[in-house]
Design an enzyme around this catalytic site. Structure first.
Site, mmCIF file in Angstrom:
data_model
loop_
_atom_site.group_PDB
_atom_site.id
_atom_site.type_symbol
_atom_site.label_atom_id
_atom_site.label_comp_id
_atom_site.label_asym_id
_atom_site.label_seq_id
_atom_site.Cartn_x
_atom_site.Cartn_y
_atom_site.Cartn_z
ATOM 1 N N HIS A 8 0.801 -1.232 0.000
ATOM 2 C CA HIS A 8 0.000 0.000 0.000
ATOM 3 C C HIS A 8 0.840 1.292 0.000
ATOM 4 O O HIS A 8 0.533 2.239 0.725
ATOM 5 C CB HIS A 8 -0.942 0.008 1.200
ATOM 6 N N HIS A 32 -9.888 2.318 0.233
ATOM 7 C CA HIS A 32 -9.889 1.168 1.137
ATOM 8 C C HIS A 32 -11.039 1.203 2.142
ATOM 9 O O HIS A 32 -10.837 0.980 3.352
ATOM 10 C CB HIS A 32 -8.541 1.087 1.849
ATOM 11 N N GLU A 91 -11.900 -3.084 -3.512
ATOM 12 C CA GLU A 91 -10.850 -2.150 -3.906
ATOM 13 C C GLU A 91 -10.595 -2.231 -5.414
ATOM 14 O O GLU A 91 -10.037 -3.207 -5.893
ATOM 15 C CB GLU A 91 -9.555 -2.479 -3.163
HETATM 16 C C1 FUC Z 1 -5.985 -5.236 2.099
HETATM 17 C C2 FUC Z 1 -5.370 -6.579 2.019
HETATM 18 C C3 FUC Z 1 -4.196 -6.787 2.820
HETATM 19 C C4 FUC Z 1 -4.021 -5.987 4.076
HETATM 20 C C5 FUC Z 1 -4.624 -4.625 4.016
HETATM 21 C C6 FUC Z 1 -4.842 -3.947 5.307
HETATM 22 O O1 FUC Z 1 -5.942 -4.506 0.939
HETATM 23 O O2 FUC Z 1 -5.152 -7.016 0.715
HETATM 24 O O3 FUC Z 1 -3.954 -8.131 3.039
HETATM 25 O O4 FUC Z 1 -4.362 -6.685 5.196
HETATM 26 O O5 FUC Z 1 -5.712 -4.482 3.220
#
Ligand code: FUC
Length: 341
Positions: free
Chosen positions: A96, A170, A305
């Site tokens: 990320h 997210h 996402e």
């Molecule tokens: C998501 C997942 C990951 C991770 C993150 C906080 O996008 O693909 O595994 O735990 O979030």
């Protein structure tokens, strides 16, 4: 549409819009994130009550993720023939965008009101070399909301050197409005025949693409998430839930409903011009993060996402995340709420 702002602590602001149907949505400049989405009296995105809580507990919920969403194996990317080492914040991988990334920055903001549509532009300058990424990148993420319950995210970016860029949003959804309720009876419909298997617990891609048909990854005609949670599928047990990229069968058409999450009379549809949706079912075990007084359970939320699937360094068919110097990056994702009468 009603617009209000208030102090959210740590020099940040909470910006709230309320439409005529009484749906409330709020965003903060810390991480250019969504904080609340309140419909039928339920707050259906996981969030905290202050910026400080995000900084202390978890800064991913609701955030803009960048520069690149997901895991990059060994944090290594090749850009225009040169190799770059990114910050390996989930050693040895880069996750990320690396440490102290977009989700933890204070973005500039500018609220706009076009009557039936209101929104906020969030702007960030990510310096050249930020977490190892080349190029000074100017990013604008615009969140807007309308009278029909449509939340739209538009991403724009431009770099002064060749670089890579693959942002996402997210938000964690739980349509009960309560992170202590497991989402196993949420129904998911997903226009995807293919998913990307993971290699092992490091969660980097295995290197292939697999069919969803005949597996518990098949949500094409709609199924409850319990289908996955009760599955003995090895890819699912590996991460104790879903944490996989799904490739969309007809990508690029923003008018096509690509995914729909529903519970009782409430549904959330996803429209995007991105080629894949990474689905993560909050496989946090007994970590028990507290969101607004509710202790999150294992499978207490789901993310949808939209992005180019992580792993394009190993599997080029997943798409191209390169952004050439001076070219404008543009993408759009829409989350549409619907209440059945
Ligand atoms: C998501 C997942 C990951 C991770 C993150 C906080 O996008 O693909 O595994 O735990 O979030």
């Amino acid at each position: 549409m009603k617009i209000s702002t208030k102090d959210f602590g740590s020099k940040s602001t909470l910006i709230t819009f309320e439409n005529k149907s009484g749906i409330k949505i709020s965003f903060t400049d810390l991480g250019a994130r969504i904080v609340d989405l309140i419909v039928l009296g339920k707050n259906i995105v996981l969030g905290f009550e202050s910026a400080q809580e995000y900084l202390e507990k978890d800064s991913y919920p609701g955030a803009t993720i960048g520069r690149t969403a997901g895991r990059i194996k060994n944090g290594l990317v090749e850009i225009s023939g040169k190799s770059f080492q990114l910050n390996q914040n989930e050693f040895p991988q880069a996750l990320h965008g690396g440490q102290e990334s977009f989700d933890r920055r204070l973005w500039k903001f500018d609220i706009f009101d076009k009557g039936d549509v209101v929104g906020v532009h969030f702007d960030l300058i990510s310096p050249d070399g930020d977490n190892g990424y080349p190029g000074e990148l100017k990013v604008r993420v615009t969140h807007s909301f309308d009278e029909n319950g449509q939340w739209k995210i538009e991403y724009r970016a431009i770099s002064d050197k060749d670089t890579v860029f693959n942002p996402t949003g997210h938000a964690y959804f739980n349509l009960t409005g309560d992170a202590s309720q497991v989402i196993d009876n949420h129904k998911l419909k997903l226009a995807s025949s293919w998913f990307v298997p993971l290699k092992d617990k490091s969660e980097v891609v295995r290197g292939d693409i697999a069919m969803t048909k005949g597996t518990d990854f098949d949500f094409q005609s709609g199924a409850n998430l319990s289908q996955a949670f009760e599955s003995s599928n090895k890819q699912i047990s590996l991460v104790s839930g879903i944490d996989h990229p799904f490739l969309l069968d007809e990508p690029g058409d923003i008018k096509k409903e690509q995914a729909r999450l529903s519970l009782n009379n409430l549904s959330l549809s996803v429209f995007t011009d991105r080629p894949s949706i990474v689905i993560f079912t909050a496989n946090f075990g007994d970590k028990g993060t507290i969101f607004r007084g509710n202790t999150e359970v294992h499978h207490g939320a789901i993310t949808l996402e939209t992005q180019v699937a992580p792993g394009s360094q190993q599997i080029p068919e997943l798409g191209d995340i390169s952004l050439k110097a001076g070219n404008l990056y543009k993408s759009t994702t829409i989350y549409q709420l619907k209440i059945e009468k």
